[in-house]
Design a protein around this motif. Sequence first.
Motif, PDB file in Angstrom:
ATOM      1  N   LEU A 377      37.728  26.301  15.873  1.00 43.96           N
ATOM      2  CA  LEU A 377      37.024  26.386  17.158  1.00 43.96           C
ATOM      3  C   LEU A 377      35.964  27.471  17.057  1.00 43.96           C
ATOM      4  CD1 LEU A 377      36.533  25.977  20.221  1.00 43.96           C
ATOM      5  CD2 LEU A 377      38.443  27.545  20.635  1.00 43.96           C
ATOM      6  N   ASN A 378      34.719  27.103  17.268  1.00 43.38           N
ATOM      7  CA  ASN A 378      33.617  28.061  17.284  1.00 43.38           C
ATOM      8  C   ASN A 378      33.439  28.557  18.717  1.00 43.38           C
ATOM      9  OD1 ASN A 378      31.276  29.518  17.085  1.00 43.38           O
ATOM     10  ND2 ASN A 378      29.964  27.798  16.531  1.00 43.38           N
ATOM     11  N   LYS A 379      33.869  29.789  18.986  1.00 43.75           N
ATOM     12  CA  LYS A 379      33.808  30.331  20.347  1.00 43.75           C
ATOM     13  C   LYS A 379      32.478  31.007  20.659  1.00 43.75           C
ATOM     14  CE  LYS A 379      37.577  32.886  20.221  1.00 43.75           C
ATOM     15  NZ  LYS A 379      38.694  33.708  20.714  1.00 43.75           N
ATOM     16  N   SER A 380      31.574  31.034  19.689  1.00 40.04           N
ATOM     17  CA  SER A 380      30.277  31.652  19.937  1.00 40.04           C
ATOM     18  C   SER A 380      29.338  30.656  20.613  1.00 40.04           C
ATOM     19  CB  SER A 380      29.662  32.143  18.616  1.00 40.04           C
ATOM     20  OG  SER A 380      29.203  31.042  17.850  1.00 40.04           O
ATOM     21  N   GLN A 381      28.138  31.102  20.906  1.00 43.57           N
ATOM     22  CA  GLN A 381      27.157  30.255  21.575  1.00 43.57           C
ATOM     23  C   GLN A 381      26.106  29.714  20.608  1.00 43.57           C
ATOM     24  OE1 GLN A 381      25.670  32.623  24.825  1.00 43.57           O
ATOM     25  NE2 GLN A 381      27.646  32.683  25.873  1.00 43.57           N
ATOM     26  N   HIS A 382      26.403  29.797  19.301  1.00 51.32           N
ATOM     27  CA  HIS A 382      25.483  29.292  18.284  1.00 51.32           C
ATOM     28  C   HIS A 382      26.274  28.569  17.212  1.00 51.32           C
ATOM     29  CE1 HIS A 382      22.177  31.669  19.995  1.00 51.32           C
ATOM     30  NE2 HIS A 382      23.043  32.669  20.086  1.00 51.32           N
ATOM     31  N   ALA A 408      28.250  25.188  18.462  1.00 52.22           N
ATOM     32  CA  ALA A 408      28.704  26.153  19.473  1.00 52.22           C
ATOM     33  C   ALA A 408      29.683  25.501  20.437  1.00 52.22           C
ATOM     34  CB  ALA A 408      27.502  26.697  20.236  1.00 52.22           C
ATOM     35  N   GLY A 409      30.815  26.164  20.620  1.00 51.66           N
ATOM     36  CA  GLY A 409      31.811  25.695  21.576  1.00 51.66           C
ATOM     37  C   GLY A 409      32.555  24.443  21.164  1.00 51.66           C
ATOM     38  N   GLU A 410      32.436  24.029  19.913  1.00 53.49           N
ATOM     39  CA  GLU A 410      33.048  22.785  19.460  1.00 53.49           C
ATOM     40  C   GLU A 410      34.269  23.049  18.591  1.00 53.49           C
ATOM     41  OE1 GLU A 410      32.221  19.725  20.318  1.00 53.49           O
ATOM     42  OE2 GLU A 410      30.572  20.422  21.602  1.00 53.49           O
TER      43      GLU A 410
END
Length: 457
Positions: A377-382, A408-410
């Motif tokens: 899970l990528n919790k960043s915005q990029h 991002a967010g996926e």
Amino acid sequence: MDKSSISEQHVILKVPASPAKIYIREQNGRFQRIRRYLNILLVGLFVLLPLIQFDGRQAILFDIGQQTLAIFSVTLYPHDLAIFALLFILGAFLLFYVTQLYGRVWCGYTCPQTVWTLMFNWVERRVEGSHSHSRTLDKQPWSGEKLAKKSLKHSLWVAMSLGTALVFISYFVPARELYSEFFTLEASLLIQGWVWFFAVCTYINGGWLREKMCQHICPYARFQSAMFHKSTKLVAYDATRGESRGPRKRGAAKPEGVGDCIDCNLCVQVCPVGIDIRDGLQYECINCGLCVDACDDTMDKFNYPRGLIRYAVDSGSKSTWGAHLGYGAAVLLTVTMMFVWAAHRHDFEVSVSRDRQSLYRINHQGDIENTFVLKTLNKSQHSKHYSIRAEGLQGMQINGPTQIEVAAGEHATTVLAVSVPKTPGQKKNDIHFYIEELASGESLARETIFYAGSGAW
């Protein structure tokens, strides 16, 4: 104010005799100015924060569908619930500490119920006139003038309520999208329903319930007295100086045997909860200081010293250093835990699970192979790039992608086949997967088990 008069007010509790409507008189003064400027700041932040843009998106947005909270460059997920718990704990300790020092100043100066009640009252005063005019208007039979004033007042109340609801919902739905779609009737029925629900709640609370919320519904009004101490600074009436009270002419000598209180009743007329502070401490009192401003104005007119009603403490109260140290230690500990959480927080989460279909298999090369499912899970915005490696057994190889890109967010699901040469030994071994974010070098390790089958090792 001597010790006996204050102590007495700490034990007197008055229950309102009648649920009659309270007509709040407007009052100016130093405490009212403090509240007004503070409320302008808080309401301004409430309205403007959802309009701030950051990196092409709304800076503060709680996405219920995605279960995320975006705060500028940080996106919080359900995995980050610890910080919310710590924030609530910190807020509770600070509120309790301030309550012990200054009573219910939160209620009197910053509580949304008080802020909106006084805002609604301000509109009422502009439309209907003074509090006495409002009382007279309510007693009059219906006429064209009364209908016009009541219609205008309630229309403004509805507009304020609708604006409040829209601002509140804009923390959950992008503000620009919400405002444009709501007023063009393109918003979904769900969003429109929530907006009107909160508008009705605001209208009822600010226009009708008002002090009843503080008196009968808000739990804080009930348990706050348990946090009071003799050193708590509360709004109190100096009975020794004020009694016996009685009216008199301005400029005339004070009659023999009477106190400084001229019984003007202004302290009652300006009170948002309709109590008489001269009857002693009551749990309804929100420590707003309006009665202090009203009484000080009267004292100035009669050339009497100010402070007949004032924020005061028991003159015989002892030092409360124990409480200061206790609350200070609790706040410091909570803040420290928040910094520790921030230092150990990662911008991505990883979980590793085994293939449930089989423990192991022999591949075409004759090696023992286990299959694992890696979820990132990528919790960043990029968008981010990650590398994957496995360690724990000699000759271990990953048959699958060792670098992945996650938007991002996926969530990204990666299936990995891990193989080792067939060697006599143990049946299973612990292995570790290491997932590293390439740009920052931040990495996470996850432990799992590699099965080799009966007698393979």
